[in-house]
Design a protein around this motif. Structure first.
Motif, PDB file in Angstrom:
ATOM      1  N   LEU A  18       0.855  -1.272  -0.202  1.00 59.19           N
ATOM      2  CA  LEU A  18      -0.110   0.035  -0.002  1.00 59.19           C
ATOM      3  C   LEU A  18       0.911   1.289   0.090  1.00 59.19           C
ATOM      4  N   HIS A  19       1.565   1.540  -1.055  1.00 58.53           N
ATOM      5  CA  HIS A  19       2.143   2.722  -1.240  1.00 58.53           C
ATOM      6  C   HIS A  19       1.529   3.841  -1.885  1.00 58.53           C
ATOM      7  N   ILE A  20       2.093   4.950  -1.634  1.00 57.84           N
ATOM      8  CA  ILE A  20       1.326   6.390  -1.745  1.00 57.84           C
ATOM      9  C   ILE A  20       0.864   6.313  -3.265  1.00 57.84           C
ATOM     10  N   GLU A  21       1.553   5.804  -4.356  1.00 61.11           N
ATOM     11  CA  GLU A  21       1.102   5.687  -5.647  1.00 61.11           C
ATOM     12  C   GLU A  21      -0.444   4.989  -5.906  1.00 61.11           C
ATOM     13  N   GLU A  22      -0.513   3.797  -5.197  1.00 63.10           N
ATOM     14  CA  GLU A  22      -1.601   3.246  -5.192  1.00 63.10           C
ATOM     15  C   GLU A  22      -2.934   4.055  -4.378  1.00 63.10           C
ATOM     16  N   VAL A  23      -2.560   4.457  -3.348  1.00 62.62           N
ATOM     17  CA  VAL A  23      -3.217   5.275  -2.517  1.00 62.62           C
ATOM     18  C   VAL A  23      -3.985   6.385  -3.410  1.00 62.62           C
TER      19      VAL A  23
END
Length: 466
Positions: free
Chosen positions: A428-433
């Motif tokens: 759950l890294h920032i790009e997916e969020v």
């Protein structure tokens, strides 16, 4: 104390049990929720609503309680905005409290624990200062993702219980505006913060401090077992704080704002603002763009919780001697080390054999991860299964040392779950969020969020060994 991840939630009946009012009127202020133009249910926690007897509510009943905030049967009426002080980035602030939320209800759960339902974004209170008391929809979506992921990774966390879109357009200086609004409800064992004790100490209210200590021991730690309740409470809280710090680290999680008003007395992580998961084992990785000094960066989170414990100890000196408090503080590094090695072994799926025996394995893992040849999630995914991986990422001398240590370990997690058959780990890294949010913001498409929550829960089941 061995690390035990939370069990799967079980169904229980609704049992209201208001205890917060036992602390008197100085613990919080009666408030009313804002009136919202719309009430659109966007998320309902269908795992945890059953634990407090609310799974049978239909959608309109749900919105009546968690969008309009009409009181639950025999519960708080009106709700309370709790009072507290706090160190914010180590600067003491006496002018804070529940500024955009309140304690809405208390009840017993499936394990007979006293539980709190509290809000975020429910409107102004006496502690709102110049704020509007509202929550952006994006902030609510981010909190769903954070709490679901942390729960799956074995971090004691509040549960995002409900998210209702409210039909307002909010102006915010740190994101594109106007933006959609929401009101959120959290479920937690307690919303009593370190800052609650700090406020009482600042007011020199010894009677209330004694009652608060008794309240916390009685309802969160099984009651006092010694004739030094404040010291006993502090020792319990320090143990929980060490476990929280350890679980943050093995999850690769950075909270971002570990102020004393954001740490509660039960060691549950909560209040997710600028959080992030670091892709790599990056000690200086920060979550908050305004944390210019890296005070709450990845590697400094244990230090932050230790420092916050010192502020709690200072508040408790109002009613007890300092020497036993100092002794507990001095024992924190060892307590954290033990919790860290236990939790690291749990995530690897191997049996923990105690700090001194586990330490070489964990040290070898950290040295290998420092190479940044593989992400944290990929590392635990590859090594958490039955067979040791044979991959180019693990050919370095550092990983060979780690592999030798792993070869000595007893595996204690079955790998039959579908999660282990996936091609890639759940991360759950920032790009997916941001991608999940973009689908909602642009097309009102909630399917990416729904799918992600499902994926996270599958991983959580696998990590619990079900």
């Amino acid at each position: 104390m061995p690390y035990i991840p939370q069990a799967e939630p079980a169904k229980s009946s609704y049992r209201a049990d208001i205890k917060i009012t036992d602390l008197g009127e100085k613990i919080g202020d009666p408030v009313s929720a804002a009136l919202f133009p719309e009430h659109i249910l966007r998320f309902r926690n269908d795992r945890w609503d059953q634990t407090i007897g609310l799974s049978d509510l239909n959608e309109e009943e749900w919105l009546n309680h968690f969008g309009r905030f009409n009181p639950l049967p025999d519960n708080l009426n009106p709700p309370l905005a709790l009072r507290y002080h706090g160190h914010q980035f180590r600067n003491y602030n006496p002018d804070i409290g529940d500024g955009r939320g309140f304690l809405f209800a208390q009840m017993r759960d499936h394990e007979n624990r006293l539980m709190d339902l509290a809000t975020k974004g429910s409107g102004t209170t006496p502690w709102s200062r110049s704020g509007d008391g509202k929550l952006t929809l994006k902030g609510g979506v981010r909190e769903i993702l954070a709490t679901e992921m942390l729960e799956a990774l074995g971090v004691e966390t509040s549960k995002t219980f409900s998210l209702v879109e409210t039909g307002e357009e909010l102006e915010r200086g740190d994101e594109p505006s106007p933006t959609r609004s929401a009101v959120m409800t959290r479920l937690s064992h307690s919303h009593i913060r370190f800052g609650t004790f700090q406020r009482i100490a600042a007011e020199r209210n010894e009677d209330l401090m004694h009652r608060l200590v008794d309240y916390c021991l009685t309802h969160f730690y099984g009651g006092a077992k010694t004739d030094n309740p404040a010291i006993e409470l502090f020792h319990n809280v320090a143990t929980k704080a060490a476990q929280l710090a350890a679980s943050y680290m093995t999850a690769g999680f950075v909270h971002g704002v570990l102020n004393t008003d954001n740490i509660n007395i039960t060691g549950e992580s909560f209040d997710y603002g600028p959080w992030r998961f670091t892709p790599y084992w990056e000690p200086g990785f920060t979550a908050a763009y305004f944390d210019h000094e890296g005070l709450y960066c990845f590697a400094r989170q244990p230090e932050a919780l230790h420092w916050n414990l010192a502020q709690l100890a200072s508040a408790l000196r109002l009613i007890c001697d300092s020497d036993p408090l100092v002794a507990t503080l001095e024992g924190f590094p060892r307590s954290y080390g033990e919790a860290f090695t236990e939790h690291f072994c749990w995530r690897l799926g191997v049996k923990s054999e105690g700090f001194d025996i586990d330490k070489p394995l964990v040290v070898a893992a950290e040295q290998a991860l420092n190479l940044k040849s593989v992400t944290i999630d990929q590392f635990f995914f590859d090594w958490g299964q039955d067979a040791l991986p044979d991959d180019q990422n693990y050919k370095s001398d550092e990983f060979k040392v780690f592999a030798n240590e792993m070869a000595k370990r007893i595996r204690n997690r079955p790998s039959k779950n579908d999660y282990w058959q996936s091609d890639l780990p759940c991360s759950l890294h920032i790009e997916e969020v941001e991608t999940i949010w973009e689908a909602i913001a642009t097309d009102d498409d909630w399917q990416p969020l729904t799918r992600k929550v499902e994926q996270i829960r599958i991983m959580g089941q696998a990590l619990r060994g079900l």
